[in-house]
Design a protein around this motif. Sequence first.
Motif: not given
Length: 730
Positions: A499-517
């Motif tokens: 829910e928070v990400y939907v709003r954050a993405a529209h404002s240009g914020l990035r989210l990445m999870v450490g799935f490094n493989r």
Amino acid sequence: MKQLVQNYRKGLLRVCEVPAPMVRPGGLIVASRCSLISAGTERASVRVAQRSLMGKAMERPDQARKVMDQVKKKGLVETARLVLNRLDAPVALGYSCAGVVIEVGDEVQGFKVGDNVACAGQNYASHAEIVFVPKNLCVKLPEGVDFQDASYVALGAIALQGIRQAEPRLGETVAVIGLGLLGQLTVQLLLANGCTVIGSDPDPYKLEMARESGAIAVLPEQLEEAAESLSKGQGVDASIITASAKDNGPVRAAAAVCRKRGRVIVVGAVSMNLPREPFYLKEIDLRLSTSYGPGRHDRVYEEKGVDYPYAYVRWTERRNMEAFLDLVRKRHLDLKRLTTHRFPIDRATDAYTLIMEETEPYLGIVLDYPAIAGDRPARVVELRPARSESRVRLGIIGAGNHVKDMLIPHLRGRPGVEIRAVCTGSGIGARAVADKLQAAYCSNDYEAILDDRDINAVLIGTRHDSHAAMVVKALGAGKHVFVEKPLCLDENELDGIAEVYVRAAHSGLRLMVGFNRRHSPHARKVRAHFDGRTSPLVMVYRVNAGTIDPSHWIQDRTVGGGRIIGEGCHFVDLMQSVCGSPVTTVRSVSVGYHQTGITNDQSIMALEFADGSVGTLVYAAAGDTGLAKERFEAFGGGRAAVIDDFTSTELYSGGRRHAFRTRKQEKGFFEEMALFCASLLRPDVVLPAFDEIEAVTRACIAAERGFVTGECYPIGTTTVVPGVSSAALS
């Protein structure tokens, strides 16, 4: 606040300014007034720290073997870097103090602000102006007991537990071998119990101190004769070893002076190479004493505050602490005479110089602290001016071994990126990492980083139960977020993040999870190998995970979420990235039973993907570590691929084999950090889409549920940003 810190790599001691600890549920914040230096234990720790790398290796051959295993996997240079990083970690000295409660955590009863308390525990009751201590390691001071005497509480409880193991009866004769501070306390407690005491030590000063307490004190070579004379040829009823020695001399001496069917109790750190003959011929009862008593090294007791039933465990470590202080109150013990030196915390290093160089006789050395005023303790320590030219100004929240070893090295010196602040739960840890990275400030309050408007991105590497709340708050504060896996622990948390990400993405914020493989060069080779295929894949991922102690926090469902949510997500994500399609269903089954009570880390997950591909994750915690940890195989479209522990990849097509090898394990840590930073500097750089992260997270949460129900669960991603595609969002 001031705290005494040791650098384990170089052995250097210093008193430095670090953030004051934050209160946590189940514990207290205590302003120290006195802390006791356990001279024998702490001198040994400092001596080991001051040795060369070879000397440290000889001291801990078990760790040296682990290092050699790592060389085989990661290479000499990478292993050396990891080892030196670990050795650079600061060490908190001290484990016995007394002071005043200034803050009470949730779930704590029986304590209030202003109470005078005594505290115990390594990494809790440290030599620091302010400490956080779990409630089961704190006791109130009885009326009339001052802070100086109360600071002996940990050593007093250790001595008392050793005596409880000896079970001395009124009128019995007991030998105490080793008359350091712990031995002197043991002597006084035995005398208070109505025993006749023979003490032995090579130091004339310590012998005289024991005589003044009322014991018969002799040199080691005189012990047998004294014991025979005092017991009329029978031998002492019990021998308590409070010495520290690398050989078995103290154990031999203890057995030699014991009567038939006597008791030998080992309290100090001595060799346990037992001579069979005296123990066999005399039928001696050998017992070991575990520090302060029942509860020690039990995470449920010490960290979670779950007490043992009084009727079944009469003397827990906390009740031993209380009993010791009550004996002090009744004047059965004279601790003032044992206190030979006092130093203010500012001169703590002088105290250790005295101990290490033995410039004069000493026993009890107490550090004194000024009374803390009523102001809130500082949880942010400014270190140096911040640089202002960097476009990415990063705050690190959580800097444990994984973050320090695998992520930070790939952030340091990266163009356009500045690490502005470091926050960890440990004040000395935050200061050490911040100094190494030349960060502007350090803290142990992550809210301070989120409130800093100059910081525009955060890296979250804390324990798993805190990830969801921190991600939500960080996005809400307008920060880009890199969070170590897992993203969260349950679907309610995931829904909140979405829910928070939907709003954050529209404002240009990035989210990445450490799935490094998925970012490893080996994974890239496999994806390219299957590029253009028209049929689904069959995938198998075998993980020889190795055992983790059941008491480890990752095994705690409420803190770590278990190993499938905590680590299995890596492997589900790699399969998803190889087939290029999200997980749609998951089935899971674990072994029927295990003696630890934990079965989910010995399990199989069957996965279906939207493009028709299928995958199996075999997660095995009970295998032999001689076998490589990870092996991934994929088949489809007349092609096959194998990744063997991220050191070699074999690609098969047209009857031919193509091999790709790297000099060391390449699990994608460098690539994921490079990608995250690039995405903040260039808007055209694409991150993995949120619906992929969501699918992996829901699959692992569903698998945990499936271990219980045995059902198959559909996986649906629900996060949709109207008018914006996943690729555009990423």
